[in-house]
Design a protein around this motif. Structure first.
Motif, short mmCIF file in Angstrom:
data_model
loop_
_atom_site.label_atom_id
_atom_site.label_comp_id
_atom_site.label_asym_id
_atom_site.label_seq_id
_atom_site.Cartn_x
_atom_site.Cartn_y
_atom_site.Cartn_z
N GLU A 1 -6.73 7.25 -7.72
CA GLU A 1 -7.64 6.66 -8.70
C GLU A 1 -8.84 5.98 -8.06
O GLU A 1 -9.93 6.01 -8.61
CB GLU A 1 -6.88 5.64 -9.54
CG GLU A 1 -5.69 6.25 -10.22
CD GLU A 1 -5.72 6.06 -11.71
OE1 GLU A 1 -6.48 5.24 -12.19
OE2 GLU A 1 -4.96 6.78 -12.38
N ASN A 2 -8.62 5.31 -6.94
CA ASN A 2 -9.72 4.55 -6.36
C ASN A 2 -9.46 4.30 -4.87
O ASN A 2 -8.89 3.29 -4.48
CB ASN A 2 -9.88 3.21 -7.11
CG ASN A 2 -11.22 2.56 -6.81
OD1 ASN A 2 -11.79 2.76 -5.74
ND2 ASN A 2 -11.72 1.80 -7.75
N LEU B 1 3.41 4.34 -5.59
CA LEU B 1 2.41 3.71 -6.45
C LEU B 1 1.07 3.60 -5.72
O LEU B 1 0.00 3.84 -6.30
CB LEU B 1 2.89 2.33 -6.89
CG LEU B 1 1.96 1.57 -7.83
CD1 LEU B 1 1.88 2.26 -9.19
CD2 LEU B 1 2.42 0.13 -8.01
N VAL B 2 1.14 3.28 -4.43
CA VAL B 2 -0.10 3.17 -3.65
C VAL B 2 -0.78 4.55 -3.55
O VAL B 2 -2.00 4.66 -3.60
CB VAL B 2 0.18 2.57 -2.25
CG1 VAL B 2 -1.07 2.60 -1.38
CG2 VAL B 2 0.69 1.15 -2.39
N LEU C 1 -7.88 -3.14 -0.20
CA LEU C 1 -6.67 -3.93 -0.37
C LEU C 1 -5.84 -3.92 0.91
O LEU C 1 -4.80 -4.56 0.99
CB LEU C 1 -5.83 -3.40 -1.54
CG LEU C 1 -6.40 -3.65 -2.94
CD1 LEU C 1 -5.53 -2.98 -4.00
CD2 LEU C 1 -6.52 -5.13 -3.24
N GLY D 1 7.10 1.74 -4.12
CA GLY D 1 5.83 1.09 -3.80
C GLY D 1 4.85 2.04 -3.13
O GLY D 1 3.71 2.19 -3.60
N PRO D 2 5.25 2.71 -2.04
CA PRO D 2 4.32 3.67 -1.42
C PRO D 2 3.87 4.76 -2.39
O PRO D 2 2.74 5.23 -2.32
CB PRO D 2 5.13 4.25 -0.26
CG PRO D 2 6.15 3.22 0.05
CD PRO D 2 6.48 2.55 -1.25
N LEU E 1 -11.55 3.62 -2.49
CA LEU E 1 -12.28 2.48 -1.95
C LEU E 1 -11.46 1.20 -2.12
O LEU E 1 -11.28 0.42 -1.19
CB LEU E 1 -13.63 2.34 -2.67
CG LEU E 1 -14.46 1.14 -2.26
CD1 LEU E 1 -15.24 1.45 -1.01
CD2 LEU E 1 -15.40 0.70 -3.38
N ARG E 2 -10.92 1.04 -3.32
CA ARG E 2 -10.17 -0.18 -3.60
C ARG E 2 -8.93 -0.25 -2.73
O ARG E 2 -8.57 -1.31 -2.21
CB ARG E 2 -9.79 -0.25 -5.08
CG ARG E 2 -9.18 -1.57 -5.46
CD ARG E 2 -10.16 -2.67 -5.14
NE ARG E 2 -9.61 -4.01 -5.15
CZ ARG E 2 -10.00 -4.97 -5.99
NH1 ARG E 2 -10.93 -4.72 -6.88
NH2 ARG E 2 -9.51 -6.15 -5.91
N VAL E 3 -8.25 0.88 -2.57
CA VAL E 3 -7.03 0.89 -1.78
C VAL E 3 -7.32 0.47 -0.34
O VAL E 3 -6.59 -0.34 0.25
CB VAL E 3 -6.36 2.28 -1.85
CG1 VAL E 3 -5.28 2.42 -0.80
CG2 VAL E 3 -5.77 2.51 -3.24
N GLU E 4 -8.43 0.97 0.20
CA GLU E 4 -8.81 0.56 1.56
C GLU E 4 -9.12 -0.93 1.61
O GLU E 4 -8.73 -1.62 2.55
CB GLU E 4 -10.04 1.35 2.04
CG GLU E 4 -9.73 2.80 2.40
CD GLU E 4 -9.11 2.95 3.80
OE1 GLU E 4 -9.29 2.06 4.64
OE2 GLU E 4 -8.43 3.98 4.03
N LEU F 1 -0.67 6.88 -5.85
CA LEU F 1 -1.35 7.06 -7.14
C LEU F 1 -2.63 6.24 -7.21
O LEU F 1 -3.64 6.68 -7.76
CB LEU F 1 -0.43 6.61 -8.29
CG LEU F 1 0.47 7.61 -8.97
CD1 LEU F 1 1.10 6.95 -10.18
CD2 LEU F 1 -0.28 8.85 -9.42
N ALA F 2 -2.58 5.05 -6.63
CA ALA F 2 -3.78 4.20 -6.62
C ALA F 2 -4.88 4.87 -5.79
O ALA F 2 -6.06 4.81 -6.15
CB ALA F 2 -3.44 2.82 -6.06
N THR G 1 2.63 6.83 -14.16
CA THR G 1 3.19 5.79 -13.30
C THR G 1 4.46 5.21 -13.89
O THR G 1 5.25 4.61 -13.19
CB THR G 1 2.18 4.67 -13.11
OG1 THR G 1 1.68 4.32 -14.39
CG2 THR G 1 1.05 5.12 -12.24
N ALA H 1 -4.70 -0.99 2.62
CA ALA H 1 -3.85 0.17 2.89
C ALA H 1 -4.72 1.32 3.40
O ALA H 1 -5.91 1.37 3.14
CB ALA H 1 -3.10 0.60 1.63
#
Lengths: 250, 315
Positions: free
Chosen positions: B189-190, B182-183, B197, B179-180, B192-195, B185-186, B308, B199
């Motif tokens: 990619e993005n 994958l995060v 969400l 899981g970490p 802004l989105r991760v923040e 990798l996220a 992934t 994380a």
């Protein structure tokens, strides 16, 4: 009114001489379907940005379940239970919708990170598949999102936010950039996915047909102020709203 | 997990058999390749979080110096212990600078890492008690109390290196698929989105950076022992650049590919250094161009089709 999930009290925000929010007061109840309307620059996005932590208000308070979340960074506000989707979908572009949802559910799970437990487990994949099914995205589940059409990307973006199991979900123009014939099916899917959720949904919207069909309450913004706050038909028949927002005044 | 470690064990056995059959010069080259591969594996971790460090030389050098000094001045000779000390040193050094460095992204991150590595280079070059620019010699290590003679020393070190590399690659593979992972990798990619969400991209970066530091320190300690010598050039920017080169060659999809890439670079360097001493970099450059054009995601993409969804396990 103490049962409100989200309370916004006396929010003010100015950018130089431009007043983007002036004494904004809103109470949002569980499972509310609240629409924000107003012309460009009226203060809708500023409201969303202040509630989700992108902007700090000059004064005023935002309370979630009675606890202040004012001015916290977006990450902390999300952790508290207020999640947003984006006007321009913010996705992990080379990943599939399934993987995008897995990112959400992994973060939502919280707790100590498990470095040696696969992200793709039977239960996480099943949860992601279920979430995609709720949005009617099953057929797109395993294609990279950068190959998907605009409406589908919008839905993936919203699904990522809903997968966080938020208490309040803010949708910034969910139907913008979507063709007119796709708008209603898209909103139908969003509303179907939200059905049964206690989460309050707040969506910024320009299309009054969408507003009347899907909202149970409307806030009309003009020049940083809320000029009407009521049921859709009452707001849309309000003369000030017709003059300043919908342009339907005769 | 069992599958990953099983494949790692199988890879290790094959690599050890290959080493036992290989001529002495090749064993030495393969050990060096493993050392660089470990440093590159750390960069791969960073790349999966969307960043490239041009200063891994710092942690590589720190690991080499601390383990080398313990061996040369304090009589610590156990190879496995020295390697672990190198890894801990690298990770600790990275942990120390990570609160500063994890705030930066892109070119700023790369330049700052490089600047810090050059600071260490400068300090060590002036540190005459530990050899200054000449560095110092590292005594031959022992293995479980046994100190092999010159004819088997390289092979013994190679075996230990393979075991460490197999474990490191297996653990990295598990982390990448977690899981970490994958995060991370996220976040590549993005961000802004991760923040949004919930994380922290800062935490993701810090974690990958400390991991990369540990792997670099491990590689440094290994190469110090393999060469029998360490000097400040371990921290020079060209050393860091070479490892970035290996990481790009290997790609970020696989935890094994970097070792293959490192071996290829070492072989190209050995051969073209022998036959074209003035222009070996030219061959390396052409080779990298070909990889970038035909395998833009590195060698690893040959067997790990999707970053992934990568299923490859570690050597």
């Amino acid at each position: 009114m103490s049962a409100a999930i989200l309370e916004v009290r006396g929010l003010n925000k100015s950018f130089g001489a431009v007043v983007a929010a002036k004494d904004i007061n809103v109470n949002v109840m569980p499972a509310a379907r609240l629409s924000l309307i107003g012309s460009n620059g009226a203060g809708k996005t500023t409201f969303v940005n202040m509630v989700t932590g992108y902007l700090k208000p000059d004064s005023g308070e935002v309370l979630l379940d009675g606890k202040p979340i004012t001015g916290l960074p977006p990450r902390r506000i999300t952790q508290a239970g207020v999640c947003r989707s984006f006007q321009i979908p913010q996705l992990c572009e080379t990943m599939t919708p399934t993987e995008n949802i897995l990112v959400s559910t992994e973060i939502a799970a919280g707790g100590a990170p498990h470095f040696f437990r696969p992200a793709r487990r039977r239960e996480t994949l099943a949860a992601a598949a279920e979430m995609l099914e709720r949005f009617g995205l099953t057929e797109f589940a395993n294609r990279p999102v950068n190959e998907l059409p605009g409406g589908v990307r919008k839905l993936v973006d919203i699904a990522m936010s809903l997968a966080m199991k938020p208490r309040v979900l803010l949708l910034d123009e969910p139907t913008s950039g979507v063709s007119s014939e796709e708008k209603f099916p898209l909103m139908d899917k969003v509303m179907a996915a939200l059905a049964g959720e206690k989460a309050a949904a707040i969506f910024v919207e320009h299309d009054m047909d969408i507003v009347t069909r899907y909202a149970d309450r409307v806030l009309a913004f003009y020049a940083g102020e809320i000029i009407a706050d009521d049921a859709p038909e009452d707001v849309l028949s309000d003369p000030a709203v017709q003059k300043y927002v919908t342009g339907t005044a005769r | 997990m069992i599958r990953v470690f099983g494949l790692a064990a199988l890879g290790a056995v094959l690599a050890i058999v290959a080493g036992a059959l290989a001529p002495a010069w090749l064993v030495f080259t393969m050990t060096k390749a493993i050392a660089f591969g470990l440093v590159a594996l750390g960069i791969v971790g960073l790349m999966r979080g969307g960043l490239v460090s041009f200063g891994q030389g710092l942690y590589y050098c720190a690991g080499a110096y601390v383990s080398g000094l313990l061996a040369a001045r304090f009589g610590v000779s156990e190879a496995a212990l020295l390697l672990l000390i190198g890894a801990v040193t690298g990770a600790a050094a990275a942990a120390l600078v990570s609160p500063l460095i994890a705030r930066y992204r892109g070119i700023f991150f790369a330049m700052l890492t490089m600047a810090l590595s050059m600071v260490l280079y400068g300090v060590l070059a002036k540190a005459t008690p530990i050899g200054g620019t000449d560095g110092f010699n590292v005594p031959r290590p022992s293995f479980g109390g046994w100190t092999p003679g010159p004819e088997s020393a390289d092979l013994a070190l190679y075996v230990v290196a393979v075991v460490f590399a197999a474990v490191a690659a297996a653990l990295c593979r598990l982390y990448y698929d977690s899981g970490p992972g994958l995060v991370a990798l996220a976040a590549r990619e993005n961000e802004l989105r991760v923040e949004y969400l919930g994380a922290s991209v800062f935490t993701v970066t810090q974690r990958n950076f400390i991991l990369a530091g540990g792997l670099a320190g491990l590689g440094g300690a290994l190469n110090g022992m393999a060469l029998g010598h360490v000097d400040p050039f371990f921290s020079y920017w060209t050393t860091s650049g070479e490892v970035v080169f290996i990481a790009i060659l290997g790609g970020y999809a696989s935890a094994v590919a970097v070792f293959g890439a490192a071996l290829i670079v070492e072989l190209v360097r050995s051969f073209s250094g022998q036959y074209f001493p003035e222009s070996w970099q030219l061959f390396l450059g052409i080779f990298l161009l070909l990889v970038i054009i035909f395998l833009p995601r590195g060698f690893g993409s040959l067997w790990a089709k999707r970053a992934t969804g990568a299923k490859g396990a570690g050597e």
